[in-house]
Design a protein around this motif. Structure first.
Motif, PDB file in Angstrom:
ATOM      1  N   GLU A 100       0.743  -1.230   0.009  1.00 40.10           N
ATOM      2  CA  GLU A 100      -0.180   0.112  -0.093  1.00 40.10           C
ATOM      3  C   GLU A 100       0.925   1.265   0.043  1.00 40.10           C
ATOM      4  O   GLU A 100       0.232   2.412  -0.494  1.00 40.10           O
ATOM      5  CB  GLU A 100      -0.935  -0.028   1.284  1.00 40.10           C
ATOM      6  N   TYR A 101       1.995   1.423   0.565  1.00 39.56           N
ATOM      7  CA  TYR A 101       2.943   2.416   0.428  1.00 39.56           C
ATOM      8  C   TYR A 101       3.562   2.654  -0.416  1.00 39.56           C
ATOM      9  O   TYR A 101       4.203   3.674  -0.681  1.00 39.56           O
ATOM     10  CB  TYR A 101       3.622   2.428   1.948  1.00 39.56           C
ATOM     11  N   HIS A 102       3.845   1.530  -1.239  1.00 43.37           N
ATOM     12  CA  HIS A 102       4.633   1.801  -2.407  1.00 43.37           C
ATOM     13  C   HIS A 102       3.953   0.786  -3.497  1.00 43.37           C
ATOM     14  O   HIS A 102       4.429  -0.120  -4.237  1.00 43.37           O
ATOM     15  CB  HIS A 102       6.135   1.313  -2.396  1.00 43.37           C
ATOM     16  N   PRO A 103       2.877   1.397  -3.968  1.00 43.99           N
ATOM     17  CA  PRO A 103       1.941   0.444  -4.985  1.00 43.99           C
ATOM     18  C   PRO A 103       2.269   0.382  -6.282  1.00 43.99           C
ATOM     19  O   PRO A 103       2.018  -0.295  -7.222  1.00 43.99           O
ATOM     20  CB  PRO A 103       0.450   1.083  -4.788  1.00 43.99           C
TER      21      PRO A 103
ATOM     22  N   THR B   4      -1.513   8.142  -4.057  1.00 43.83           N
ATOM     23  CA  THR B   4      -1.323   7.238  -2.673  1.00 43.83           C
ATOM     24  C   THR B   4      -1.850   7.752  -1.660  1.00 43.83           C
ATOM     25  O   THR B   4      -2.708   7.334  -0.918  1.00 43.83           O
ATOM     26  CB  THR B   4       0.073   6.638  -2.643  1.00 43.83           C
ATOM     27  N   PHE B 118       1.851   5.175   7.624  1.00 45.46           N
ATOM     28  CA  PHE B 118       1.962   5.290   6.025  1.00 45.46           C
ATOM     29  C   PHE B 118       3.095   6.751   6.300  1.00 45.46           C
ATOM     30  O   PHE B 118       3.863   7.096   5.363  1.00 45.46           O
ATOM     31  CB  PHE B 118       0.885   5.677   5.474  1.00 45.46           C
TER      32      PHE B 118
END
Lengths: 117, 258
Positions: A100-103, B4, B118
């Motif tokens: 999720e943090y580096h999709p 994101t 995150f």
């Protein structure tokens, strides 16, 4: 104790009873490694209609969240640590997953196949 | 990184905005003191930071299932307090303080802690913090606009003869959160949920914008399992049933007094 409180407690027990644990069967184990914000192997083949265990090892120096809408799984894996998730039983098909943090870089797919991997 | 951040903001923080919409409509006729609002805000921030800072330690507990179990407990507390609040909306807020505090702080911790992880990850990448902040501003704008419209809709429903729609929406929101418990428990093999019942992703994908919004509102999942569906139905029916019983009891009491 007020009767509304009693009803809420009774309702909570009812909800919890629907989540009673079941005895787990022996499961196959698969491994994923996260390095340089990339999952290796990017494609993982697992058997259909069977629950499997996936161990994800994060070799990066930052945390990553393994996320898959298709598999309905979400798990933060802290830097230098491993996490275990169980998936399935699933019908044959291709299930996407990503970090999720580096999709953009951390992407892959789980192929669920009738044939033995 | 901007996209994101916006997606994560919507995914993690939109449910908090939705919760506040419901609570503000529940208690719109009551005066909430600044001191209590400050206490709730402080509780929310502290619980989020506590979960964020301890997440790594918690994740190693109980043979690596500590994080899932913590979220299950928090979700359960949120559900119970949410049901309780909806039953006692007409009583003075002073009597609901503890449950209101539990409801808000647990939910903020659940949703906020992931976003903080995150944030901490992006902080380590030089240059991306600016993009993350920009993404947060865009996400905040989307969530605020959505909340303003959603709150207006809820308020109108609550005051109209369609109050039952408000009750259904609130119950669906609580059920959506409660049904996440099954996913968390099956993820660590505490329960077996079975294969997905159906696949609705051809209509609304979980990863789409609509998927995120529907997930925040009703806990939408495009391919739910049997256990998840059963939990959803039970969690959905409980608040409606209890509310109906309470209303019948109250009206019976009023008739008896008259």
């Amino acid at each position: 104790m007020q009767w509304t409180t009693r009803i809420v407690i009774a309702a909570s027990i009812t909800l919890a009873s629907g989540l009673m644990p079941v005895i787990a069967e022996e499961t196959k184990v698969f491994a994923l490694v996260l390095k340089n914000h990339t999952f290796m192997p990017a494609t993982l083949t697992i058997p259909a209609n069977e629950k499997v265990k996936i161990i994800i090892e994060n070799k990066d120096d930052t945390a990553e969240e393994f996320d898959s809408f298709d598999l309905n799984r979400e798990r933060v894996i802290f830097a230098g640590k491993s996490a275990t998730i169980y998936v399935g039983p699933l019908p044959p098909g291709t299930y996407e997953y990503f970090g999720e943090y580096h999709p953009n870089s951390a992407r892959g797919q789980v192929i669920v196949s009738e044939e033995r991997p | 990184m901007i996209i994101t951040s916006v997606i994560l903001f919507l995914k993690d923080l939109l449910p908090i905005f939705v919760l506040f919409c419901y609570l503000s409509v529940f208690f719109e006729k009551q005066k909430i003191t600044l001191a209590f609002m400050s206490l709730i805000a402080l509780g929310g921030i502290l619980s989020t930071f506590a979960l964020f800072t301890m997440a790594e330690v918690i994740s190693d507990l109980f043979e690596g299932v500590g994080l899932e179990l913590t979220f299950v407990i928090l979700l359960f507390l949120f559900y119970v307090s949410g049901v309780y609040i909806s039953l006692r909306e007409t009583s003075p807020i002073a009597r609901n303080k503890v449950m209101l505090f539990i409801c808000i702080t647990t939910f903020i911790a659940i949703e906020g802690a992931g976003f903080l992880v995150f944030f901490s990850v992006t902080e380590q990448h030089t240059g991306s913090l600016q993009n993350v902040l920009l993404g947060c501003i865009v996400g905040l704008g989307i969530c605020s606009s959505f909340s303003a419209l959603f709150r207006f809709l809820l308020s109108e429903l609550k005051q109209s003869r369609y109050e039952w729609v408000f009750t259904l929406l609130w119950s669906a929101f609580l059920a959506g959160q409660a049904s996440k418990i099954t996913s968390l428990l099956s993820q660590v093999d505490i329960i077996s949920t079975g294969a997905p019942l159906f696949d609705a992703s051809r209509w609304v994908e979980d990863s789409s914008e609509y998927g995120h919004i529907l997930n925040a509102l009703f806990g939408y999942e495009s391919s739910p399992t049997l256990a998840m569906s059963i939990t959803y139905v039970i969690a959905f029916v409980i608040p409606i049933t209890i509310r109906s019983i309470v209303k019948i009891k109250l009206s019976a009491r009023e008739v008896a007094h008259a």
